[in-house]
Design an enzyme around this catalytic site. Structure first.
Site, PDB file in Angstrom:
ATOM      1  CG  ASP A 190      31.221  43.222  27.912  1.00 51.29           C
ATOM      2  OD1 ASP A 190      31.203  43.050  26.680  1.00 51.29           O
ATOM      3  OD2 ASP A 190      31.980  42.607  28.683  1.00 51.29           O
TER       4      ASP A 190
HETATM    5  C1  SPV Z   1      36.583  42.115  29.142  1.00 48.23           C
HETATM    6  O1  SPV Z   1      37.427  42.855  29.638  1.00 48.23           O
HETATM    7  O2  SPV Z   1      35.736  42.474  28.333  1.00 48.23           O
HETATM    8  C2  SPV Z   1      36.545  40.696  29.554  1.00 48.23           C
HETATM    9  C3  SPV Z   1      37.089  40.335  30.833  1.00 48.23           C
HETATM   10  O3  SPV Z   1      36.023  39.907  28.816  1.00 48.23           O
HETATM   11  S1  SPV Z   1      35.800  40.324  31.930  1.00 48.23           S
HETATM   12  O4  SPV Z   1      35.157  41.595  31.898  1.00 48.23           O
HETATM   13  O5  SPV Z   1      36.404  39.991  33.191  1.00 48.23           O
HETATM   14  O6  SPV Z   1      34.862  39.275  31.517  1.00 48.23           O
HETATM   15 MG    MG Z   2      34.829  40.701  27.374  1.00 46.51          MG
END
Ligand code: SPV
Ligand code: MG
Length: 556
Positions: A55
């Site tokens: 991510d």
């Molecule tokens: C996501 O789910 O991509 C988020 C929440 O942004 S977190 O992973 O907690 O940052």
């Molecule tokens: Mg996120």
């Protein structure tokens, strides 16, 4: 109504909004079915499932919106889209807003990380935030760009994650609220809720707050609400559950090497069908695709066990007896299909696990040893609707017989073999008891000619009918119109409620009754049951001799 208005209404309503992270349409559907208020289209989850990548701003706007559009088409609850840093500067954010509005998304969330962002939980990553001004510019741009009145823009601050402290967090919350944000997500990766509670308390009432309690996971939705939060996002628990579940099932599959080893840990196919809306598709099929405008369901009773047929049926039920390379059931299905009847329901009982013909819906009569064929038919009561054929699982018949039955305009029609007199000697020898039929007007002497259009009311039916009164034999194939099958069910229900302990026609108990007992009851209550006459053209397998005869007479 745009989905944004649904979310707006939830914001205006008392109580905390519970959202759960989804990564595709199916997970979004499960979240909706579980009763949550909203879906969080998670950047973390979509990166992981769409491309199996971190991510870290690798997923593009179009990729993310593509997934979100699929979700929006599958569910009715509102979707809050995780837009990371907004896919660029303030101008890019404007396009992000409009793309999301068009995809049916209710809200976007933009965070004050620098681009490319890194998931807030990755360890050892140096955190930089954009300036307050820059982020406020994005928020103002988002609000200026929105065309859907109730569209919601959530500003997210990573000040606590970056270790910039409560003061900086508060400064940013107020600035983003001033810039026009509709709500603020204050992210935290602390192990406890304390720090976040303090920040929330300090700006309570200023603007709706959003929490993502992943690391401080032992706080309840109610505690968050009491601390001033309006939305809680359970961001990644569904994804993590799916990963564990798939991994375990795969391990068992690898160990055992067969699907049945995992059948108790996975959902049934029917559950998948239900989730993806197969029942609606079927209903649409009936409405729009039915070749003759009417669908006909055939219910075959094949549950029983007859000792007299041992050892032939030692390993399998009678309907699977092979006659020249094809079982009785395969022959029945073939004949039905030839007449374009595809909706086939089978009631199994004895050796049910051996019946695995595809494209049939199965119901089980596990009490087959102590119940009659009427009880079996009612094991598939849900299927007794619309035009129906009721068929015994031990007969084979010519396609022409079925074609003739299908033409009958009556609400209840039974195929009756008028050649029955020819079988009489044979019957006496074998002591078999066929379902005999007495007609309202006796057929002429020349039985061999049967007028296809001829209607003839049945007045009596049953095994105990004196042979001298009988005009023919019911072959075990009946057709009911929608009205006919409704009457059939209503009379059964009535008898079941009111006369359970008394005898029922030729059976001691209703549970032991045969289809013919209920037909006699319908006749006695004034229903018109018509005979569709035939002269031979069918065969039943009731004895070893029948079976031999079936082999001799049947074409391969
Ligand atoms: C996501 O789910 O991509 C988020 C929440 O942004 S977190 O992973 O907690 O940052
Ligand atoms: Mg996120």
């Amino acid at each position: 109504m745009h989905n944004a208005s649904k979310l707006k209404a939830l914001f205006q309503h008392p109580g905390i909004i519970k959202a759960v992270g989804a990564h595709d349409a199916l997970s979004a559907k499960l979240i909706e079915n579980a009763g949550f208020d909203a879906v969080w289209a998670s950047g973390f989850g979509i990166s992981a499932t769409l491309k199996c990548i971190p991510d870290a701003s690798f997923i593009t706007l179009s990729e993310q919106v593509g997934v979100e559009r699929n979700m929006a088409e599958a569910i009715t609850i509102p979707i809050i889209a995780d837009c990371d840093t907004g896919y660029g500067n303030a101008l890019n954010v404007m396009r992000t807003v409009n793309d999301h509005e068009r995809a049916g998304i209710a809200a976007i969330c933009i965070e004050d990380n620098v681009f490319p962002k890194r998931c807030s939980f990755y360890a050892g990553v140096r955190r930089e935030l954009v300036s307050i001004d820059e982020h406020c510019g994005k928020i103002r741009a988002a609000k200026a760009a929105q065309e859907v009145q109730d569209f919601i823009v959530i500003a997210r601050t990573e000040a606590l994650i970056a270790g910039w402290g409560k003061e900086e967090a508060l400064k940013r919350i107020h600035a983003y609220a001033d810039a026009g944000a509709d709500a603020i997500l204050i992210h935290s990766k602390a192990q406890t809720f304390d720090e976040l509670r303090d920040v929330a308390q300090a700006c309570k009432g200023r603007i709706p707050l959003v929490a993502v309690p992943t690391t401080y996971g032992n706080v309840t939705a109610q505690e968050l609400e009491e601390a001033g939060f309006k939305v809680v996002i359970f961001a990644n628990q569904a994804l993590r559950s799916a990963i564990r579940s798939m991994r375990e099932t795969l391990r068992h599959l690898m160990d055992k090497g067969m699907p049945h080893a995992v059948k108790d840990e996975i959902v049934t196919l029917d559950e998948v069908y239900e989730l993806v809306g197969v029942s609606k598709m079927k209903a649409d099929e009936n409405r729009f695709l039915s070749p003759d405008g009417e669908r006909i369901t055939t219910i075959i009773a094949a549950a029983g066990f007859e000792k007299s047929l041992l050892p032939l049926i030692q390993e399998k039920p009678k309907c699977l007896l092979d006659i020249k390379g094809k079982s009785i059931l395969e022959r029945q299905v073939g004949t039905l299909n030839e007449c374009n009847i595809k909706e086939i329901v089978l009631i199994r009982g004895y050796k049910k696990e051996t019946i695995i013909i595809p494209n049939i819906r199965y119901y089980d009569n596990d009490r087959y040893e102590e119940t009659g064929d009427l009880f079996s038919f009612f094991c598939a009561e849900n299927e007794l609707k619309g035009r129906c054929l009721l068929l015994y699982g031990d007969i084979i018949f010519d396609t022409s017989l079925l074609q003739k039955l299908l033409k009958s305009p009556a609400d209840m029609s039974l195929i009756v073999d008028l050649a029955w007199h020819d079988h009489r000697a044979h019957l006496r020898n074998l002591q078999l008891r066929p379902d005999l039929v007495q007609l309202g007007s006796p057929p002429g002497k020349s039985y061999r000619y049967v007028d296809p259009g001829e209607g003839n009311r049945i007045v009596k039916i049953g095994r105990d009918l004196p042979h001298e009164d009988a005009h023919g034999e019911f072959i075990g194939l009946a057709m009911f119109s929608e009205q006919g099958i409704n009457a059939f069910k209503a009379v059964y229900k009535d008898v079941n409620q009111n006369a359970r302990s008394k005898g029922f026609h030729e059976s001691g108990l209703l549970e032991h009754a045969s289809l013919t007992d209920l037909i006699q009851e319908l006749i006695d209550r004034g229903h018109d049951v018509q005979c569709v006459p035939t002269y031979k053209g069918w065969m039943e397998v009731d004895s070893f001799e029948d079976y031999q005869k079936a082999w001799a007479d049947t074409q391969g």
